[in-house]
Write an enzyme that holds these catalytic residues in place. Structure first.
Site, PDB file in Angstrom:
ATOM      1  CG  ASP A 164      13.224 -14.872  32.312  1.00 53.63           C
ATOM      2  OD1 ASP A 164      13.590 -14.807  30.710  1.00 53.63           O
ATOM      3  OD2 ASP A 164      13.456 -16.105  33.363  1.00 53.63           O
ATOM      4  CE  LYS A 191      35.156   0.479  35.317  1.00 53.44           C
ATOM      5  NZ  LYS A 191      36.287   0.778  35.035  1.00 53.44           N
ATOM      6  CG  ASP A 245      27.497  13.945  53.369  1.00 49.94           C
ATOM      7  OD1 ASP A 245      28.431  13.449  52.991  1.00 49.94           O
ATOM      8  OD2 ASP A 245      26.807  14.535  52.444  1.00 49.94           O
ATOM      9  CG  HIS A 269      37.822  -2.459  36.313  1.00 50.84           C
ATOM     10  ND1 HIS A 269      36.981  -2.919  35.788  1.00 50.84           N
ATOM     11  CD2 HIS A 269      38.319  -1.837  35.226  1.00 50.84           C
ATOM     12  CE1 HIS A 269      36.906  -2.247  34.639  1.00 50.84           C
ATOM     13  NE2 HIS A 269      37.685  -1.971  33.917  1.00 50.84           N
ATOM     14  CE  LYS A 305      32.397  -2.410  32.161  1.00 53.38           C
ATOM     15  NZ  LYS A 305      33.401  -1.709  31.278  1.00 53.38           N
ATOM     16  CG  HIS A 307      33.737   1.552  29.448  1.00 54.35           C
ATOM     17  ND1 HIS A 307      33.908   1.389  30.682  1.00 54.35           N
ATOM     18  CD2 HIS A 307      34.527   0.703  29.272  1.00 54.35           C
ATOM     19  CE1 HIS A 307      34.491   1.189  31.238  1.00 54.35           C
ATOM     20  NE2 HIS A 307      35.163  -0.099  30.073  1.00 54.35           N
TER      21      HIS A 307
END
Length: 492
Positions: free
Chosen positions: A229, A412, A417, A410, A224, A222
């Site tokens: 470079d 996450k 604090d 979507h 990404k 999952h």
């Protein structure tokens, strides 16, 4: 009739034997074990098929590794940094980071997640802005492009990315594309052939033997990750497909969170990509020249053990079925436990295990304000009802639950604090904690914390508050679906 009776008898014995295997040999949590025993009991034939696809544990420790000397060096460096932090000899640029040295130490022990302080970070909340910057960075690539995505579609956005990668490969840039075989199931060889003909490399993670049969379907990569470079990196929630830039009528505007990182934090993402690429492609894990580490010069290695230049301090943490511990879940658990004032959570799938639920309840009882934002639109029906069930449980203890109503959220994100936050690919659910291969960036920085919190409050304006009265007024059908989804939570 006798043959039919014999078949049923054999089926019952097969189910009993499989149930015994699940209980005594398959090392699942008690909740997962009970759920699968019930599935096998109530669905004798179909349940067995479901178990083969979704229940069979095909995990292996150390699926992904570097060469022996590289692994040895990373362990040595992480231990060296950990020792300095524990012995109070590490010079933190921002003294507030020192308050979280237990979390930093834990991440180092679990995942060799180096603590770096010289990073520049840009937060992207909308796909149009993110991909505009990504296109520009890809066009400027002169040496290498490493691109890893769970979902990669052959639509307008996917085609544009492939076109750029193909062109850069023709220019002599080393291009490596790594996709999950399930998330990229609509990509065909003909779509990837121009890139490969140009010299680019493509690898599929957990590739199916047949298009519709994959006994490791339950364990998906999952992550990404994009590295350009070896200097610019991206990590977060955005996959590659038109819906991520708001072109899907079902979801509408797509709200997500993604980071563009420069600095030594890129190193953590490079390590992760290198391991995943080596496993999926079968190639030996090799660092490029910029990342090659000579064992004889550890004091000048890229890992900034003594570096104190400050912008954004961070750790890249990863977890998956190949790790002995649920690293990201453990990091989130400790972050929640450290809260003294407030916690903000954005996730499309809020189906955490019992330990995270108890940590949130403990925070609420201790007087910590807990804010949770989930989508109002159904992505996966059972997940939607499981979300509602878990949020309803926390609502009783005083949590503020927001249903995002402007398209689909979507994002996450976990914010604690005024100094601590994490953004990445992991949802707050059992699948991300225990089944999927995930990557998150934990940041120790006031400015990033404030920026993420500001966006949360902007999103509140596009949300409605779930009150106790509204929750209690749900229909009998909704209550029944909640109950079913609660039982399915271990695999959602």
């Amino acid at each position: 009739m006798a043959q039919y009776t014999g078949f049923l008898t054999n089926l019952i014995w097969v189910n009993i034997l499989l149930a015994i295997f699940v209980v005594f040999f398959d090392k699942k949590s008690p909740q997962s074990t009970l759920m699968w025993v019930m599935v096998l009991y109530f669905l004798p034939i179909f349940g067995f098929i479901l178990y083969l696809f979704f229940g069979l544990d095909t995990r292996k420790n150390k699926l992904f590794s570097l060469k022996e000397y590289q692994d040895r060096f990373l362990k040595m460096q992480s231990h060296k940094q950990m020792k300095k932090i524990v012995n109070d000899s590490y010079r933190f640029e921002d003294l507030e980071s020192e308050e979280y040295k237990d979390l930093i130490r834990m991440n180092l022990i679990m995942d060799e997640s180096f603590y770096t302080e010289d990073n520049s970070v840009t937060l992207y909340n909308w796909g149009e802005e993110l991909f505009e910057q990504l296109f520009d960075d890809l066009e400027r690539a002169s040496k290498s492009i490493d691109l890893q995505s769970y979902i990669f579609k052959n639509d307008a956005l996917g085609k544009k990315i492939l076109e750029i990668l193909t062109r850069k490969a023709k220019e002599g840039v080393e291009v490596r594309l790594l996709v999950d075989s399930l998330g990229a199931r609509y990509l065909r060889k003909k779509h990837l052939k121009p890139l490969e003909d140009a010299g680019g490399k493509v690898a599929m993670f957990f590739k199916s033997f047949f298009r519709i049969i994959n006994f490791r379907i339950n364990y998906r990569n999952h992550r990404k990750i994009i590295i350009i470079d070896n200097q610019i990196s991206y990590v977060g929630g955005y996959n590659i497909g038109d819906e991520y830039i708001g072109r899907d009528k079902k979801f509408g505007p797509w709200r997500d969170s993604h980071l563009r990182i420069t600095g030594s934090g890129v190193f953590g993402l490079k390590i992760r990509f290198t391991k995943d690429w080596s496993y999926a492609s079968g190639e030996d894990p090799e660092f490029l020249d910029e990342f090659y580490i000579d064992m004889a010069t550890v004091d000048t290695a890229m890992v900034p053990v003594d570096k104190v230049t400050h912008d954004v301090a961070m750790q890249i943490i990863t977890s998956g079925p190949d790790t002995s511990l649920p690293n990201i879940k453990n990091a989130m658990f400790k972050m929640i436990g450290s809260a003294r004032k407030e916690i903000f959570i954005q996730t499309p799938y809020f189906v955490p295990d019992q330990s995270i639920m108890e940590a949130l309840k403990t925070a609420l009882i201790s007087g910590v304000d807990v804010h949770i934002m989930i989508p109002s639109r159904k992505d996966h029906p059972f997940v939607f009802w499981a979300n509602l069930n878990n949020c309803g449980e926390l609502l009783k203890h005083g949590a503020k639950i927001y249903y995002y109503n402007k398209g689909f959220i979507h994002s996450k994100v976990l914010i604690v604090d005024d100094f601590l936050s994490t953004v990445g690919s992991a949802n707050l659910d059992n699948r991300s904690f225990h089944l999927n291969f995930e990557v998150n960036c934990v940041m120790y920085d006031k400015a990033m914390n404030r920026r993420l919190k500001e966006q949360f409050y902007i999103d509140v304006k596009d949300s409605y508050l779930l009150t106790e009265e509204l929750y209690e007024s749900r229909t009998r059908k909704a209550k029944a679906l909640e109950s079913i989804s609660r039982l399915l939570s271990p695999i959602l």
